[in-house]
Motif scaffolding. Structure first.
Motif, mmCIF file in Angstrom:
data_model
loop_
_atom_site.group_PDB
_atom_site.id
_atom_site.type_symbol
_atom_site.label_atom_id
_atom_site.label_comp_id
_atom_site.label_asym_id
_atom_site.label_seq_id
_atom_site.Cartn_x
_atom_site.Cartn_y
_atom_site.Cartn_z
ATOM 1 N N UNK A 1 -3.214 7.340 -0.963
ATOM 2 C CA UNK A 1 -2.506 6.375 -0.112
ATOM 3 C C UNK A 1 -2.816 6.629 1.358
ATOM 4 N N UNK A 2 -2.836 7.897 1.756
ATOM 5 C CA UNK A 2 -3.112 8.245 3.149
ATOM 6 C C UNK A 2 -4.526 7.838 3.557
ATOM 7 N N UNK A 3 -5.501 8.083 2.677
ATOM 8 C CA UNK A 3 -6.887 7.705 2.982
ATOM 9 C C UNK A 3 -7.017 6.189 3.090
ATOM 10 N N UNK A 4 -6.314 5.447 2.236
ATOM 11 C CA UNK A 4 -6.346 3.985 2.305
ATOM 12 C C UNK A 4 -5.744 3.495 3.615
ATOM 13 N N UNK A 5 -4.664 4.131 4.053
ATOM 14 C CA UNK A 5 -4.054 3.760 5.331
ATOM 15 C C UNK A 5 -5.026 4.039 6.471
ATOM 16 N N UNK A 6 -5.722 5.184 6.414
ATOM 17 C CA UNK A 6 -6.726 5.502 7.432
ATOM 18 C C UNK A 6 -7.851 4.469 7.436
ATOM 19 N N UNK B 1 2.272 13.887 3.364
ATOM 20 C CA UNK B 1 1.268 12.815 3.348
ATOM 21 C C UNK B 1 1.006 12.238 4.738
ATOM 22 N N UNK B 2 1.953 12.384 5.678
ATOM 23 C CA UNK B 2 1.753 11.837 7.023
ATOM 24 C C UNK B 2 0.754 12.666 7.830
ATOM 25 N N UNK C 1 6.275 5.959 -5.878
ATOM 26 C CA UNK C 1 6.210 5.300 -4.575
ATOM 27 C C UNK C 1 4.789 5.213 -4.059
ATOM 28 N N UNK C 2 4.063 6.317 -4.129
ATOM 29 C CA UNK C 2 2.672 6.330 -3.659
ATOM 30 C C UNK C 2 1.805 5.402 -4.485
ATOM 31 N N UNK C 3 1.998 5.410 -5.813
ATOM 32 C CA UNK C 3 1.213 4.538 -6.691
ATOM 33 C C UNK C 3 1.460 3.071 -6.357
ATOM 34 N N UNK C 4 2.710 2.717 -6.073
ATOM 35 C CA UNK C 4 3.029 1.335 -5.708
ATOM 36 C C UNK C 4 2.296 0.936 -4.431
ATOM 37 N N UNK C 5 2.300 1.825 -3.440
ATOM 38 C CA UNK C 5 1.601 1.544 -2.192
ATOM 39 C C UNK C 5 0.116 1.361 -2.400
#
Length: 438
Positions: free
Chosen positions: A67-72, A115-116, A261-265
């Motif tokens: 999720x963090x890599x996708x946000x990046x 994760x942040x 939660x992470x999987x949903x994101x």
């Protein structure tokens, strides 16, 4: 010395010699089993069987990493970093304290835990170097933010921590309200603030150049980190990313599952084509490079904890210490905190240490005449001790993951040693004080 103490010393010695953390924890775990008379085959079987104790945490860490890599990938972090840079205005102490505050939010307001860090910290490394910020101060601030909220605030991870203390105390013959648990941990929790202030404004306040990166790969990583401060305009992808983040947080709160939660994101960002399907392999590969090591360390640490329990190593250590206790409240508190420090340094989890400590020490606290609040303070402080400073703890692995994105930060000397000194020592002293006055 008992098997627990010897194995923890082995782990710490290997880590300080810069042996890989995963190898250090593995060797320590097998050493503990062998010292109690188990064969190598039995030791490995116990280790593997016990690794399942952290399976949920490990999968959560991996999914949060994806999720963090996708946000990046969406570069929404560029917008955040540029806003943050304009707000910080160039003061080293203010920068570090702001990071500590943001880190605190990750445990309660937006419960994403570590994760942040890969989202926020790598883009700031260029700024740290330019302003000559001592990364040891940043590591202390990040670990402070990962510990302080769950000790002192009964919400998010803190509520979980307090509930475990309450439940385990009740299971062992002592009743206490959840509100009393929170009050009992005020003194230990506030001691961390003192340690943070000393680290930021005294120990690490001077300008410090970052050490040289190791290898071309890290030089390239450093160049990528510097490039993340380029200007980016808010767009549709960023809006969907924010929706995915909110959805992930809401599901975490409702289901009490970081993994769901992470999987949903992740699914929202894939379905909305914020991240193309063809980028899936690249995203997962990058996230495994970033978070996979932490996940495996946590799994092996869980196996280590299982070995300590199943071989009776912890019971052996408790039996040795009981002879020193007598009727002295001070000695009882001192021994409980010391044992908590040793155990948590070894297995790297404060939450998992509570049941171990409560089963043995609640009866001792009853015998010594400690009040329920004093007992809760002791168990809470003892279980949290070692979370900072432990090579196998996510509270130290997380900060190192972010600060070492350009290959210029050492896990042991840059994160574990500074956090041990500035967070564990004040917490140990405050735990003693709380036990004697409550």
């Amino acid at each position: 010395m008992t098997a627990v103490v010897v194995s923890v010393l082995i782990m710490c010695a290997l880590s300080m010699l810069r042996v890989n953390v995963l190898i250090s924890v593995l060797v320590a775990a097998l050493s503990a089993a062998l010292l109690t008379g188990a064969s190598m085959t039995e030791a490995m079987n116990m280790l593997i069987a016990g690794m399942g104790g952290q399976a949920e945490t490990a999968i959560s860490v991996v999914l949060l990493g994806i999720f963090a890599v996708m946000i990046q990938y969406t570069k929404i972090t560029n917008i955040l970093v540029r806003k943050l840079l304009s707000f910080l205005k160039g003061r080293r102490g203010f920068i570090v304290m702001t990071i500590a505050g943001i880190s605190c939010f990750s445990q309660n307001l937006v419960p994403v835990h570590i994760a942040f860090i890969p989202i926020l910290i790598p883009p700031l490394l260029h700024l740290f170097d330019k302003m000559k910020v001592d990364r040891r101060a940043v590591a202390t601030a990040l670990t402070f933010g990962l510990k302080f909220p769950y000790i002192i605030i009964p919400a998010g991870y803190g509520l979980m921590f307090h509930q475990i203390i309450q439940t385990e105390m009740k299971n062992n013959g002592m009743t206490i309200g959840i509100g009393q648990v929170a009050l009992s941990l005020l003194i230990p929790g506030l001691s961390l603030v003192v340690g943070l202030l000393i680290a930021v404004f005294f120990t690490y306040r001077k300008e410090k150049d970052a050490p040289a990166a190791v290898g071309v790969e890290h030089d390239l990583a450093s160049a990528e980190v510097s490039a993340t401060t380029e200007e980016v305009q808010f767009n549709r992808q960023h809006m969907i990313t924010l929706i995915a983040i909110v959805l992930a947080v809401v599901l975490q709160v409702i289901t009490h599952s970081l993994a769901l939660g992470a999987l949903a994101g992740v699914l929202v960002m894939f379905i909305a084509r914020v991240v193309p399907f063809l980028k899936g392999d690249e995203i997962v590969d990058n996230s495994m490079k970033m978070m996979g090591n932490i996940a495996f360390v946590l799994l092996v640490a869980s196996g280590y904890a299982a070995i300590l329990k199943e071989t009776g190593a912890i019971d052996q250590m408790n039996a040795v210490t009981e002879g020193f206790l007598g009727d002295s409240k001070f000695m009882t508190a001192l021994i409980i905190l010391t044992i908590g420090l040793v155990i948590t340094m070894g297995i790297g989890t404060s939450f998992g240490t509570i049941p171990i400590l409560a089963a043995v020490y609640v009866p001792l606290c009853l015998t010594a005449g400690f009040s329920p609040m004093a007992t809760a303070a002791l168990i809470g402080a003892a279980s949290a001790l070692g979370d900072a400073g432990s090579p196998a703890s996510d509270s130290t692995l997380g900060p190192t993951m972010g600060l070492n994105a350009d290959g210029r930060h050492d896990h042991i000397w840059g994160t574990c040693v500074p956090t041990f000194i500035h967070l564990n020592i004040p917490l140990f002293i405050a735990g003693l004080v709380a036990a004697m006055i409550l």
